[in-house]
Design an enzyme around this catalytic site. Sequence first.
Site, PDB file in Angstrom:
ATOM      1  N   HIS A 270      40.199  29.824  33.276  1.00  0.00           N
ATOM      2  CA  HIS A 270      39.506  29.919  34.571  1.00  0.00           C
ATOM      3  C   HIS A 270      38.668  28.660  34.812  1.00  0.00           C
ATOM      4  CE1 HIS A 270      37.328  32.416  37.725  1.00  0.00           C
ATOM      5  NE2 HIS A 270      36.487  31.408  37.547  1.00  0.00           N
ATOM      6  N   GLU A 271      37.933  28.224  33.785  1.00  0.00           N
ATOM      7  CA  GLU A 271      37.072  27.040  33.947  1.00  0.00           C
ATOM      8  C   GLU A 271      37.896  25.760  34.061  1.00  0.00           C
ATOM      9  OE1 GLU A 271      34.102  27.583  34.872  1.00  0.00           O
ATOM     10  OE2 GLU A 271      34.326  29.701  34.344  1.00  0.00           O
TER      11      GLU A 271
ATOM     12  N   CYS B  42      34.295  35.301  40.021  1.00  0.00           N
ATOM     13  CA  CYS B  42      33.915  33.893  40.013  1.00  0.00           C
ATOM     14  C   CYS B  42      32.489  33.770  40.534  1.00  0.00           C
ATOM     15  CB  CYS B  42      34.882  33.087  40.881  1.00  0.00           C
ATOM     16  SG  CYS B  42      34.575  31.313  40.808  1.00  0.00           S
TER      17      CYS B  42
ATOM     18  N   HIS C 230      38.991  25.358  37.495  1.00  0.00           N
ATOM     19  CA  HIS C 230      37.939  24.760  38.339  1.00  0.00           C
ATOM     20  C   HIS C 230      37.974  23.238  38.241  1.00  0.00           C
ATOM     21  CE1 HIS C 230      35.669  27.933  40.201  1.00  0.00           C
ATOM     22  NE2 HIS C 230      35.477  28.568  39.061  1.00  0.00           N
TER      23      HIS C 230
END
Length: 169
Positions: free
Chosen positions: A134-135, A92, A138
């Site tokens: 993953h994004e 990350c 976030h």
Amino acid sequence: GDDLLRQAARPLDLPAEEPAARRLVDRLSATLVRLDELHPFSKGVGIAAPQLGVVRAVAVVRPPDRDAEPVVLLNPRVVDVSPDTDEQYEGCLSFFDHRGLVPRPLRLDVEHAQWDGSRIITSFEFGMARLVAHEIDHLEGRLYLDRMTPGVPLVPVEEYRESGRPWRY
């Protein structure tokens, strides 16, 4: 910065906020270009607005294929995932000095906005599914650490042996 990364991002009001959204996408894209100059990410790379201190639901993902267009995600929402998963190491940009083994679905379908506010669904597979997931995490205030199997340790980047190699699928 960690408290910002734990907040759910506010959705954009499109098309009303299109100019601000385009500026934010340009800023995210420029950040990825600068990062790529410092460290070419062979697995692809993404960045979400909260990582730049802007808690809005926008992310940009550059695929592993350098010739492919980056994927712009506006107000994304996962609507379906494959039951098939695998574990691969992820890093990350927000805490660059470690890697972690993260289980993710091999395919995910994401509903996301277009500039005009209309919504479409895009399917992502394998490495792109991992990057996009993953994004989106976030944007939901979640970090990959939250997805790791309990008890599995982080690996310091100095000990990580898979830099520069694509994920294995």
